[in-house]
Design a protein around this motif. Structure first.
Motif, mmCIF file in Angstrom:
data_model
loop_
_atom_site.group_PDB
_atom_site.id
_atom_site.type_symbol
_atom_site.label_atom_id
_atom_site.label_comp_id
_atom_site.label_asym_id
_atom_site.label_seq_id
_atom_site.Cartn_x
_atom_site.Cartn_y
_atom_site.Cartn_z
ATOM 1 N N LEU A 177 0.810 -1.207 0.000
ATOM 2 C CA LEU A 177 0.000 0.000 0.000
ATOM 3 C C LEU A 177 0.846 1.260 0.000
ATOM 4 N N ASP A 178 0.306 2.297 -0.614
ATOM 5 C CA ASP A 178 0.826 3.653 -0.500
ATOM 6 C C ASP A 178 -0.234 4.487 0.194
ATOM 7 N N ALA A 179 0.194 5.480 0.944
ATOM 8 C CA ALA A 179 -0.750 6.297 1.699
ATOM 9 C C ALA A 179 -0.165 7.686 1.915
ATOM 10 N N ARG A 180 -0.988 8.547 2.522
ATOM 11 C CA ARG A 180 -0.553 9.899 2.887
ATOM 12 C C ARG A 180 -0.858 10.122 4.358
ATOM 13 N N ASP A 181 0.124 10.636 5.067
ATOM 14 C CA ASP A 181 -0.063 10.978 6.474
ATOM 15 C C ASP A 181 -0.911 12.249 6.556
ATOM 16 N N ARG A 182 -2.046 12.198 7.248
ATOM 17 C CA ARG A 182 -2.948 13.346 7.325
ATOM 18 C C ARG A 182 -2.334 14.529 8.061
ATOM 19 N N TYR A 183 -1.318 14.291 8.861
ATOM 20 C CA TYR A 183 -0.797 15.353 9.730
ATOM 21 C C TYR A 183 0.429 16.052 9.140
ATOM 22 N N SER A 184 1.236 15.337 8.395
ATOM 23 C CA SER A 184 2.405 15.965 7.769
ATOM 24 C C SER A 184 2.250 16.101 6.267
ATOM 25 N N ASP A 185 1.228 15.436 5.711
ATOM 26 C CA ASP A 185 0.983 15.377 4.270
ATOM 27 C C ASP A 185 2.095 14.641 3.527
ATOM 28 N N CYS A 186 2.895 13.852 4.246
ATOM 29 C CA CYS A 186 3.972 13.087 3.613
ATOM 30 C C CYS A 186 3.424 11.777 3.059
ATOM 31 N N ARG A 187 4.035 11.318 1.969
ATOM 32 C CA ARG A 187 3.682 10.024 1.408
ATOM 33 C C ARG A 187 4.383 8.922 2.204
ATOM 34 N N VAL A 188 3.684 7.816 2.395
ATOM 35 C CA VAL A 188 4.272 6.651 3.054
ATOM 36 C C VAL A 188 3.937 5.412 2.239
ATOM 37 N N SER A 189 4.776 4.408 2.339
ATOM 38 C CA SER A 189 4.505 3.136 1.679
ATOM 39 C C SER A 189 4.782 2.013 2.657
ATOM 40 N N GLY A 190 4.107 0.896 2.468
ATOM 41 C CA GLY A 190 4.288 -0.243 3.356
ATOM 42 C C GLY A 190 3.401 -1.391 2.924
ATOM 43 N N TYR A 191 3.049 -2.236 3.863
ATOM 44 C CA TYR A 191 2.233 -3.393 3.532
ATOM 45 C C TYR A 191 1.361 -3.769 4.725
ATOM 46 N N GLU A 192 0.224 -4.380 4.424
ATOM 47 C CA GLU A 192 -0.655 -4.929 5.450
ATOM 48 C C GLU A 192 -0.563 -6.447 5.413
ATOM 49 N N ALA A 213 -6.418 13.987 21.510
ATOM 50 C CA ALA A 213 -5.289 14.768 22.029
ATOM 51 C C ALA A 213 -4.045 14.606 21.165
ATOM 52 N N GLY A 214 -4.065 13.620 20.256
ATOM 53 C CA GLY A 214 -2.950 13.425 19.334
ATOM 54 C C GLY A 214 -1.772 12.664 19.902
ATOM 55 N N ARG A 215 -1.895 12.158 21.136
ATOM 56 C CA ARG A 215 -0.749 11.470 21.748
ATOM 57 C C ARG A 215 -0.725 9.972 21.451
ATOM 58 N N VAL A 216 -1.837 9.425 20.981
ATOM 59 C CA VAL A 216 -1.937 7.990 20.717
ATOM 60 C C VAL A 216 -2.358 7.788 19.270
ATOM 61 N N ALA A 217 -1.646 6.934 18.559
ATOM 62 C CA ALA A 217 -1.963 6.670 17.152
ATOM 63 C C ALA A 217 -1.655 5.226 16.822
ATOM 64 N N GLY A 218 -2.385 4.696 15.850
ATOM 65 C CA GLY A 218 -2.123 3.333 15.418
ATOM 66 C C GLY A 218 -2.646 3.085 14.017
ATOM 67 N N CYS A 219 -2.094 2.060 13.361
ATOM 68 C CA CYS A 219 -2.545 1.687 12.021
ATOM 69 C C CYS A 219 -2.093 0.267 11.724
ATOM 70 N N TYR A 220 -2.576 -0.272 10.611
ATOM 71 C CA TYR A 220 -2.210 -1.620 10.187
ATOM 72 C C TYR A 220 -1.002 -1.634 9.246
ATOM 73 N N LEU A 221 -0.490 -0.501 8.868
ATOM 74 C CA LEU A 221 0.544 -0.421 7.831
ATOM 75 C C LEU A 221 1.924 -0.739 8.409
ATOM 76 N N HIS A 222 2.489 -1.878 7.989
ATOM 77 C CA HIS A 222 3.870 -2.208 8.350
ATOM 78 C C HIS A 222 4.833 -1.444 7.438
ATOM 79 N N GLY A 223 6.042 -1.207 7.947
ATOM 80 C CA GLY A 223 7.071 -0.563 7.146
ATOM 81 C C GLY A 223 6.935 0.933 7.045
ATOM 82 N N ILE A 224 6.053 1.526 7.836
ATOM 83 C CA ILE A 224 5.731 2.941 7.715
ATOM 84 C C ILE A 224 6.940 3.836 7.967
ATOM 85 N N PHE A 225 7.828 3.438 8.881
ATOM 86 C CA PHE A 225 8.961 4.297 9.214
ATOM 87 C C PHE A 225 10.103 4.187 8.198
ATOM 88 N N GLY A 226 9.960 3.324 7.203
ATOM 89 C CA GLY A 226 10.957 3.257 6.145
ATOM 90 C C GLY A 226 10.852 4.383 5.139
#
Length: 514
Positions: A402-417, A451-464
């Motif tokens: 999958l490819d996606a966009r971070d709603r908060y930084s508007d950066c593109r991310v890629s990874g896999y579920e 509050a923005g302090r807790v976040a989660g998703c199914y996308l692996h590899g997001i920090f790459g």
């Protein structure tokens, strides 16, 4: 009734093949083969990796599977061990289910999810799986032949120890495979853990005559110090076994820049100076895809610490990351038993951050239900209650790039579920990501607390994703210095290939392949 793929004899194999078996698990076979894959590929050979059976909760998505095409004709994705994905990358080829036809993903102390060529066969207890394995052998042989059909050289990796002779009747990945596929075998011992002399000689003592005849020699891996002091031991091993000594591979300092095969790597103490942004990761009992954290650990200004059982999460932690798991409910119980749930709640109250990935995302919700008992006993377990979501384990396994966009930084991310389960609830109205999958409007993914302090998703590899990683680190008080993570992995593979060239006679090893 399970429909097992049949063995398809494609005639005389043209590719050379050489098998590497260990004296135990974690002797460094996977990394050694990754280096050899890159080294021989640089010589112009078409190299392919193969491991019949891998036991690991670190998995990668492949573009192929044995599943039938969907209604739109699209081929469903499969999955293999991350080690074979890295080896395929070292060969500069697309990973395939045939490189690792059987993947075992441990869920309990007694059983695992069995994945055969991209298809989940179900969860099997160890004793029952040993009865199943002979039925998998035709598919394993067929996958090997398919892999060899498009190669000049196939580097085959065994699993665990090739000397576990009490498992000989149900073997599909060590000496049984070597005999059926007519593979010469190199035995790999690990001197870093000690006992290499006894391990090599003991392996020889346990093999029968035909198995012993297949061994073309042995390699000692992970050596530190003066090799001349170890040469008498090598002479003794050769004298006792009759096996040629094929070389000693020194400790590879760049190993930490490459993904580890399984959670055994987490047993080693982390090396950190304790400065910079402090990220704590609870070491769950069935941790999965923990290489999600590798890009963060590679950042010089970030300290990633795996918190072992009986150890509290440090009070000066900036961010807690909950990784994937193959037993979400069981690992929620581990969190409570260790008191990590209390530590995490305190961290959030004090302004810290929490991120959940895949199963870690599920744990952040109010409840995780498993009515069919897919991951263990049927039932439900309260979550940490940090996100207003609920999860039910079940349905088809999601295997997607999958490819996606971070709603908060508007950066593109890629990874896999790669997960089983569906998550829903009011918290999903504030997603973390918007998926770029062609849907209109873009499909939301994950959840972020108000509050923005807790976040989660199914996308692996997001920090790459470099731009996203830099933006995320900045948002939590850190700073990125690594501008191209993928380039750093490529550089490490090249260094590993150089290391293999310097420590082994690759021409001699190639001559052994048949």
């Amino acid at each position: 009734m399970i429909d097992f793929p049949a063995f398809t004899d494609k005639g005389t194999r043209k590719a050379r093949a050489l098998m590497f078996q260990g004296t135990s698990s974690d002797v460094g076979k996977s990394m050694l083969l990754a280096g050899l894959c890159r080294a021989y590929s640089r010589r112009g050979l078409k190299v392919r990796p193969f491991k019949a059976q891998n036991m690991s909760n670190n998995a990668a998505v492949t573009p192929d599977s044995d599943l039938p095409p969907g209604p739109d004709g699209e081929i469903p994705r499969g999955e293999i061990g991350r080690a074979q994905q890295l080896q395929a990358r070292a060969c500069k080829v697309t990973p395939s289910i045939h490189m690792n036809p059987v993947l075992l993903k441990p869920q309990t102390t007694a059983g695992s999810q069995v994945v055969m060529r991209g298809r989940v066969l179900g969860s099997w207890r160890a004793k029952d799986y040993h009865q199943l394995k002979p039925h998998l052998l035709p598919a394993v042989l067929d996958s090997f032949e398919r892999t060899a059909a498009d190669a000049d050289l196939v580097l085959v990796e065994g699993a665990g120890s090739g000397a576990e002779v009490y498992l000989r009747k149900s073997d599909i990945t060590n000496m049984k495979l070597a005999e059926l596929a007519d593979l010469p075998v190199v035995v790999v011992g690990d001197i870093d853990r000690g006992g290499a002399l006894a391990a090599i000689v003991g392996t020889h003592a346990l093999l029968n005559e035909s198995e012993d005849a297949r061994v073309a020699g042995y390699i000692i891996n992970k050596f530190r110090g003066d090799i001349s002091l170890f040469e008498p031991a090598c002479e003794l091993m050769t004298e006792r076994t009759g096996w040629p000594w094929l070389g000693v591979v020194r400790w590879f300092e760049g190993a930490s820049r490459l993904p580890a095969e399984d959670s055994l790597a987490l047993e080693r103490p982390a090396v950190t100076d304790g400065r910079g942004l402090k990220i704590a990761v609870p070491q769950l009992s069935r941790v999965a895809n923990f290489d999600d954290l590798d890009p963060l650990a590679a950042e010089p200004g970030v300290s990633v610490s795996w918190i072992k059982p009986s150890t509290p999460i440090p009070s000066d932690t900036d961010v807690v990351i909950l990784p994937g798991s193959k037993a979400t409910r069981a690992d929620l119980e581990v969190m409570r038993r260790e008191g990590w749930d209390i530590d995490i709640q305190a961290l959030v109250r004090q302004g810290g951050r929490v991120v959940g990935l895949c199963a870690g995302f599920q744990m952040l919700g109010r409840v995780v239900r498993d009515p069919l008992g897919i991951e263990g006993e049927p039932g439900e377990t309260p979550g940490l209650g940090l996100l207003d979501i609920e999860t039910e384990i079940g349905g088809e396994k999601q295997l997607l790039d999958l490819d996606a966009r971070d709603r908060y930084s508007d950066c593109r991310v890629s990874g896999y579920e790669i997960h089983m389960g569906r998550t829903a609830g009011p918290g999903m109205s504030q997603p973390w990501l918007l998926l770029d999958d062609g849907s209109s409007p873009p499909r939301p993914e994950g959840a972020v607390s108000y509050a923005g302090r807790v976040a989660g998703c199914y996308l692996h590899g997001i920090f790459g994703s470099d731009e996203f990683r830099a933006a995320w680190l900045s948002s939590v008080g850190g700073q990125a210095a690594l501008s191209d993570y993928e380039a750093s992995v490529e550089a490490a593979l090249e260094e590993l290939a150089d290391h293999c060239e310097a420590n082994l006679d690759l021409d001699a090893l190639l001559e052994l392949a048949k």
